[in-house]
Scaffold this active site. Sequence first.
Site, short mmCIF file in Angstrom:
data_model
loop_
_atom_site.label_atom_id
_atom_site.label_comp_id
_atom_site.label_asym_id
_atom_site.label_seq_id
_atom_site.Cartn_x
_atom_site.Cartn_y
_atom_site.Cartn_z
N THR A 167 54.16 5.90 0.01
CA THR A 167 55.42 5.35 -0.52
C THR A 167 55.96 4.21 0.33
O THR A 167 56.83 3.48 -0.13
CB THR A 167 56.51 6.43 -0.57
OG1 THR A 167 56.79 6.87 0.76
CG2 THR A 167 56.11 7.60 -1.46
N GLY A 168 55.51 4.10 1.55
CA GLY A 168 56.07 3.12 2.49
C GLY A 168 57.24 3.69 3.26
O GLY A 168 57.63 3.16 4.30
N CYS A 195 51.77 3.21 3.60
CA CYS A 195 51.38 4.60 3.35
C CYS A 195 51.55 4.84 1.85
O CYS A 195 51.59 3.87 1.08
CB CYS A 195 52.20 5.57 4.20
SG CYS A 195 53.96 5.66 3.84
N ARG A 254 51.07 3.84 -3.42
CA ARG A 254 51.23 4.61 -4.66
C ARG A 254 52.44 4.14 -5.46
O ARG A 254 52.74 4.72 -6.51
CB ARG A 254 51.39 6.10 -4.33
CG ARG A 254 50.13 6.73 -3.79
CD ARG A 254 50.35 8.19 -3.45
NE ARG A 254 49.09 8.84 -3.09
CZ ARG A 254 49.02 9.95 -2.38
NH1 ARG A 254 50.12 10.54 -1.95
NH2 ARG A 254 47.84 10.47 -2.09
N ASP A 263 47.84 4.75 6.55
CA ASP A 263 47.27 6.09 6.56
C ASP A 263 46.07 6.11 5.61
O ASP A 263 45.64 5.07 5.11
CB ASP A 263 48.32 7.14 6.20
CG ASP A 263 48.81 7.06 4.76
OD1 ASP A 263 48.32 6.21 3.98
OD2 ASP A 263 49.71 7.85 4.40
N HIS A 264 45.55 7.30 5.36
CA HIS A 264 44.35 7.46 4.54
C HIS A 264 44.56 7.06 3.08
O HIS A 264 43.61 6.67 2.41
CB HIS A 264 43.86 8.92 4.61
CG HIS A 264 44.89 9.92 4.15
ND1 HIS A 264 45.95 10.29 4.95
CD2 HIS A 264 45.03 10.61 2.99
CE1 HIS A 264 46.69 11.17 4.30
NE2 HIS A 264 46.16 11.37 3.11
N ARG A 301 75.55 -8.90 12.90
CA ARG A 301 75.05 -7.59 12.48
C ARG A 301 73.79 -7.19 13.26
O ARG A 301 73.62 -6.01 13.59
CB ARG A 301 74.79 -7.59 10.98
CG ARG A 301 76.08 -7.81 10.21
CD ARG A 301 75.85 -8.00 8.73
NE ARG A 301 77.09 -8.48 8.13
CZ ARG A 301 77.20 -9.64 7.51
NH1 ARG A 301 76.17 -10.44 7.39
NH2 ARG A 301 78.35 -10.00 6.98
N HIS A 333 68.32 -12.38 6.27
CA HIS A 333 69.59 -11.81 6.72
C HIS A 333 69.45 -10.81 7.85
O HIS A 333 70.35 -10.68 8.68
CB HIS A 333 70.30 -11.12 5.55
CG HIS A 333 70.71 -12.07 4.47
ND1 HIS A 333 71.47 -11.66 3.40
CD2 HIS A 333 70.46 -13.39 4.27
CE1 HIS A 333 71.69 -12.70 2.60
NE2 HIS A 333 71.07 -13.76 3.10
N HIS A 355 74.80 -13.67 10.18
CA HIS A 355 73.94 -12.49 10.19
C HIS A 355 73.67 -11.98 11.60
O HIS A 355 73.38 -10.81 11.80
CB HIS A 355 72.62 -12.79 9.47
CG HIS A 355 72.81 -13.30 8.09
ND1 HIS A 355 73.33 -12.54 7.07
CD2 HIS A 355 72.57 -14.52 7.55
CE1 HIS A 355 73.41 -13.26 5.97
NE2 HIS A 355 72.95 -14.46 6.22
#
Length: 151
Positions: A68-69, A66, A110, A8-9, A137, A99, A134
């Site tokens: 925070t992700g 972004c 950020r 994003d920006h 799952r 996994h 793994h």
Amino acid sequence: MKIGIGNDHVAVDYKNQIKQYIEEKYGYEVINFGTDSTERFNYPVAGEAVANAVISGEVDKGIVICGTGVGISLVANKVNGIRCVTCSEPYSAKLSREHNNTNMLAFGARVVGIELAKMIVDAWLNGEYEGGRHQVRIDMLTDIEERQKNK
């Protein structure tokens, strides 16, 4: 290998630095699905575009960034077949490949510094799926996706 990247920006600078880093260090082709503008850009657009490119096989893996992700990873994980992990440190990135066979990585511009972001990318790109125990799952995740399609 082809890597899709989206942002994003808030994450334009990170996207550009990570793209250059991957191209120079690994020699991979990095395809940009994000914005190059710092004008407001809604992360769901880029997150979905990268996820669709991964699922279609246009790219092998995806990286989304972004603030925070978190938001952009939520979008990616709405696409059936995507296993996107949000990481703020390399250990989880590595184990998510080993996994969980994650096919997308997210982090926050950020939240982590650019050098830590590069370490996270390295751990994720170098991690290899172990299969074996793994896979049970992963198969369960696929079953959940299939059941949700039919609701």
